[in-house]
Design a protein around this motif. Sequence first.
Motif, PDB file in Angstrom:
ATOM      1  N   ALA A 270       0.834  -1.209   0.000  1.00 27.11           N
ATOM      2  CA  ALA A 270       0.000   0.000   0.000  1.00 27.11           C
ATOM      3  C   ALA A 270       0.865   1.255   0.000  1.00 27.11           C
ATOM      4  CB  ALA A 270      -0.931  -0.010   1.211  1.00 27.11           C
ATOM      5  N   ILE A 271       1.925   1.245   0.811  1.00 24.18           N
ATOM      6  CA  ILE A 271       2.838   2.395   0.860  1.00 24.18           C
ATOM      7  C   ILE A 271       3.558   2.554  -0.474  1.00 24.18           C
ATOM      8  CG2 ILE A 271       4.926   3.319   1.945  1.00 24.18           C
ATOM      9  CD1 ILE A 271       2.481   3.577   3.683  1.00 24.18           C
ATOM     10  N   LEU A 272       3.958   1.431  -1.062  1.00 21.19           N
ATOM     11  CA  LEU A 272       4.647   1.468  -2.355  1.00 21.19           C
ATOM     12  C   LEU A 272       3.736   2.065  -3.424  1.00 21.19           C
ATOM     13  CD1 LEU A 272       7.386   0.638  -3.563  1.00 21.19           C
ATOM     14  CD2 LEU A 272       6.350  -1.538  -4.202  1.00 21.19           C
ATOM     15  N   GLY A 273       2.458   1.668  -3.411  1.00 14.65           N
ATOM     16  CA  GLY A 273       1.502   2.243  -4.354  1.00 14.65           C
ATOM     17  C   GLY A 273       1.354   3.738  -4.158  1.00 14.65           C
ATOM     18  N   HIS A 274       1.306   4.173  -2.893  1.00 14.56           N
ATOM     19  CA  HIS A 274       1.205   5.595  -2.595  1.00 14.56           C
ATOM     20  C   HIS A 274       2.437   6.343  -3.085  1.00 14.56           C
ATOM     21  CE1 HIS A 274       0.358   9.284  -0.366  1.00 14.56           C
ATOM     22  NE2 HIS A 274       1.571   9.203   0.160  1.00 14.56           N
ATOM     23  N   VAL A 275       3.621   5.739  -2.890  1.00 14.33           N
ATOM     24  CA  VAL A 275       4.873   6.361  -3.329  1.00 14.33           C
ATOM     25  C   VAL A 275       4.885   6.525  -4.845  1.00 14.33           C
ATOM     26  CG1 VAL A 275       7.367   5.981  -3.566  1.00 14.33           C
ATOM     27  CG2 VAL A 275       6.261   5.622  -1.362  1.00 14.33           C
ATOM     28  N   PHE A 276       4.487   5.462  -5.588  1.00 16.19           N
ATOM     29  CA  PHE A 276       4.457   5.542  -7.049  1.00 16.19           C
ATOM     30  C   PHE A 276       3.472   6.602  -7.521  1.00 16.19           C
ATOM     31  CE2 PHE A 276       6.439   1.220  -7.448  1.00 16.19           C
ATOM     32  CZ  PHE A 276       7.438   1.595  -8.335  1.00 16.19           C
ATOM     33  N   PHE A 277       2.301   6.686  -6.893  1.00 14.94           N
ATOM     34  CA  PHE A 277       1.299   7.680  -7.267  1.00 14.94           C
ATOM     35  C   PHE A 277       1.820   9.088  -7.007  1.00 14.94           C
ATOM     36  CE2 PHE A 277      -2.345  10.381  -6.145  1.00 14.94           C
ATOM     37  CZ  PHE A 277      -3.069  10.300  -7.336  1.00 14.94           C
TER      38      PHE A 277
END
Length: 301
Positions: A270-277
Motif C-alpha cells: 500500500a505504501i509502495l503504491g502511494h509512493v508511485f502515485f
Amino acid sequence: MLTLDIFGFKALWSPYFLLGLLALIAVYFLITVTFRSKFVDSEPLTKKQAGLFLLSISLIYAIKGSPLDLMAHLMFYIHMISMALLVLVVPPIFIFGIPVWIWRKIFKISWVHTLFKFFTKPLIALIIFNGLFSFYHIPMIFDRVMQSFWLHAGYSLLLFIVAIFMWWPLINPVPEHQRLSGLKKVGYIFADGILITPACALIIFAPGSIYATYSDPEVWAQVMSLCVGPATFAGLNISGPELFSSMSLLHDQQLGGVLMKIIQEIVYGAILGHVFFEWFRKDQADSEKELQQTLEPTLIE
C-alpha cells in the motif's frame, strides 16, 4: 474447549491501561484545542488529525489492553498479528495524528532533535528496527522477555518507538525534515521487506515449536501468571494453551510467521503504491511546469 471469560474482567480489559490512554487523549486535546492559543505558531486541530490520533490510541488499546492481548499469550499467531499492528500499522497513523506544529515544538528540545535526527537516518532506522524485531524473536530472548512484566512492557514500547523511527523517512509530515525521494523510498521499502524476512523464515520453517512460552507448561504458567495476576491464575487450575485452541503448536507457530509476512507485504504494498502515485503526480506537475516555461516566450512574441 475453555473460553476467555474464566480470566475475569480485569485481565480481559485492562482498566488501568485504559485509564492511562484516556489521560493521554485528554492531554492531547488540552494541548491542541483548549490551550492551543498559548503556543506560538500553533495551528487549529483538523478533524483528520484528531481522528487519526484517536484511531492510533484505539488500536494500541486493542493490541495491549483488550482480550487480544490475553489471546496473544495463548496463541502465537495472535501474538504475531498484534506485533504487525503495533509496528507496521499504528506508527504511521500516530505520526499523522500529531499536528506538525507539535512535532516542531518537540524538535526544539535539543537532545530530542539530536537523537531523532540520528535514529531516523534511513540506514540506521532500517538496521535498528529490523535488528530489534529479529532479536526479540530469538527463542531464548522471547521466552525471557515474556516472563518479565517490565521487560515485556519495555521492549514493546521500544519496538513502537523504533518503528516510528523506521517510518519517519518515508512519511514524516514536517516539510523541513529530510524526506527520501521517490526512487529512494522504493529502495527503502524493498530493503525493509528483505530485512524482516529472516525472522519470519525462522518461525515458519522451524521443524518444531521453538518457544517455551507456548510449549513448556511451567514457562507458560509463569507468563500467564504475570498476564492475569498470580491470584487469578492460581485459582484456575489450567495446564496449558492447548485448552483454548485445537491447533497444534507447530501449525500455530507457522501461521504466525506467515501472517506477519502477509501483513507486512500488504502494508508495504500500500505504501509502495502511494509512493508511485505521489512520484507520478510530481513528475507530471514538473513536466507541465517545464512545458509552460517553454511556451511562455512563444506566447509573448
